[in-house]
Design an enzyme around this catalytic site. Sequence first.
Site, PDB file in Angstrom:
ATOM      1  N   ARG A  88       0.805  -1.221   0.000  1.00 27.43           N
ATOM      2  CA  ARG A  88       0.000   0.000   0.000  1.00 27.43           C
ATOM      3  C   ARG A  88       0.845   1.282   0.000  1.00 27.43           C
ATOM      4  NH1 ARG A  88      -2.432  -3.968   2.873  1.00 27.43           N
ATOM      5  NH2 ARG A  88      -4.658  -4.326   2.467  1.00 27.43           N
ATOM      6  N   HIS A 113      -0.980  -2.541  -4.513  1.00 32.78           N
ATOM      7  CA  HIS A 113      -0.449  -3.480  -5.507  1.00 32.78           C
ATOM      8  C   HIS A 113      -0.435  -2.936  -6.934  1.00 32.78           C
ATOM      9  CE1 HIS A 113      -0.033  -6.349  -2.420  1.00 32.78           C
ATOM     10  NE2 HIS A 113      -1.218  -6.931  -2.473  1.00 32.78           N
ATOM     11  N   HIS A 184       2.899 -12.773  -5.349  1.00 31.76           N
ATOM     12  CA  HIS A 184       1.788 -12.881  -4.405  1.00 31.76           C
ATOM     13  C   HIS A 184       1.223 -14.304  -4.363  1.00 31.76           C
ATOM     14  CE1 HIS A 184      -1.243 -11.464  -1.739  1.00 31.76           C
ATOM     15  NE2 HIS A 184      -1.141 -10.196  -2.075  1.00 31.76           N
ATOM     16  N   ASP A 256      -1.724  -9.356   8.614  1.00 33.24           N
ATOM     17  CA  ASP A 256      -1.554  -8.709   7.304  1.00 33.24           C
ATOM     18  C   ASP A 256      -0.540  -7.596   7.513  1.00 33.24           C
ATOM     19  OD1 ASP A 256      -1.751  -7.989   4.679  1.00 33.24           O
ATOM     20  OD2 ASP A 256      -3.794  -7.200   4.782  1.00 33.24           O
ATOM     21  N   GLU A 322       5.156 -12.474   1.346  1.00 31.91           N
ATOM     22  CA  GLU A 322       5.517 -11.611   0.229  1.00 31.91           C
ATOM     23  C   GLU A 322       6.776 -10.812   0.590  1.00 31.91           C
ATOM     24  OE1 GLU A 322       1.774  -9.340  -0.818  1.00 31.91           O
ATOM     25  OE2 GLU A 322       1.118 -10.591   0.855  1.00 31.91           O
TER      26      GLU A 322
END
Length: 358
Positions: A88, A113, A184, A256, A322
Amino acid sequence: MSTPEANIPARENFQQTIDGKRTDLFVLKNKNNLQAAITNYGGRLVGLWVPDKNGKLVDVVIGHDNVQTFAEGEDSYYGATVGRYANRIANGKFTLEGQGYRLATNNAPNHLHGGDKGFSRVVWEADQLSEQTLRLRYVSQGMEEGYPGGLTVMVVYTLTDNNELTIEYAATTDKTTVVNLTNHAYFNLNGEGSGSILNHVLQIKADQFTPIDATSIPTGELAPVAGTPFDFTQPTAIGERIEQEHEQLQHGQGYDHNFVLAEEPRQELAFAASALGDQSGILMEVFTQEPGVQLYTGNFMRGERTLKSGAKDARRTAFCLETQLFPDSPNKPHFPSAVLRTGETYKTATVYKFSVQK
């Protein structure tokens, strides 16, 4: 003893024309019968077949059995090469060399992304160099998705005989820009469609993580993991603390978050994380040159799409590791820099290595 077969999707399911370019499916295979299927639509890893503790081939990456489902899934990044900026950017804005740039706020109020289309929804040029190597190339025009500079990107997938999936990235620009590329892939080391990943045992070599606000943008702090649900310095089940009452878990609806592996990108590959499938015995070790790794536990998977196995993509049936620069780095000068200038080459690599624990 017969060689186990990988249930690879039909190639013709990926042979279409999208945006005037041909899509296809490419299969890599090493001497140990590890196999990877990759489509040039979004540079996506479609599946990865790895032997489990009984020698059976297990597909450890979730995905679809046709290109159309990938193309229709607007918020699906399954297996994708993500860019120009992975993760982000706050409010879809940043300033570079005194000039402000505005990007799509496709994850309102933020940019995610690479934007509305990003690298995950374009058709890459593909060149299969050998049975074990695929090279992808994409030229991103200046101001595509609002980013300055024409960017030429190369991604090379290699399946080595050491049971490693190596992903190498390179990029050059004709004007100063920002770049942060990742893959991803969503993993389930017990196999796609096998259920929850909460009993997978995870280790991350990070003493700090970057806390986020309610919109998942880093606050700028580097916080210690010690004494928090974010401490994976010792092998721990993903689900052991995921439901604890902790503000950061509430912000992400689970994990996350970006974990701090190093203060800057590294010259050499270094161990970042490992995960063990509790049923399959498949161990995945992650090595990277990147300073961060985002752990995502499939909190927003909704069970709306059918996977290759016929199962639905239900919540928390896959996880991501990631490798990346930190989220919102263009707006956080003390984070590792994402700036790429003319005459420089962005170059980084990540390796996913597979073995079994019996």
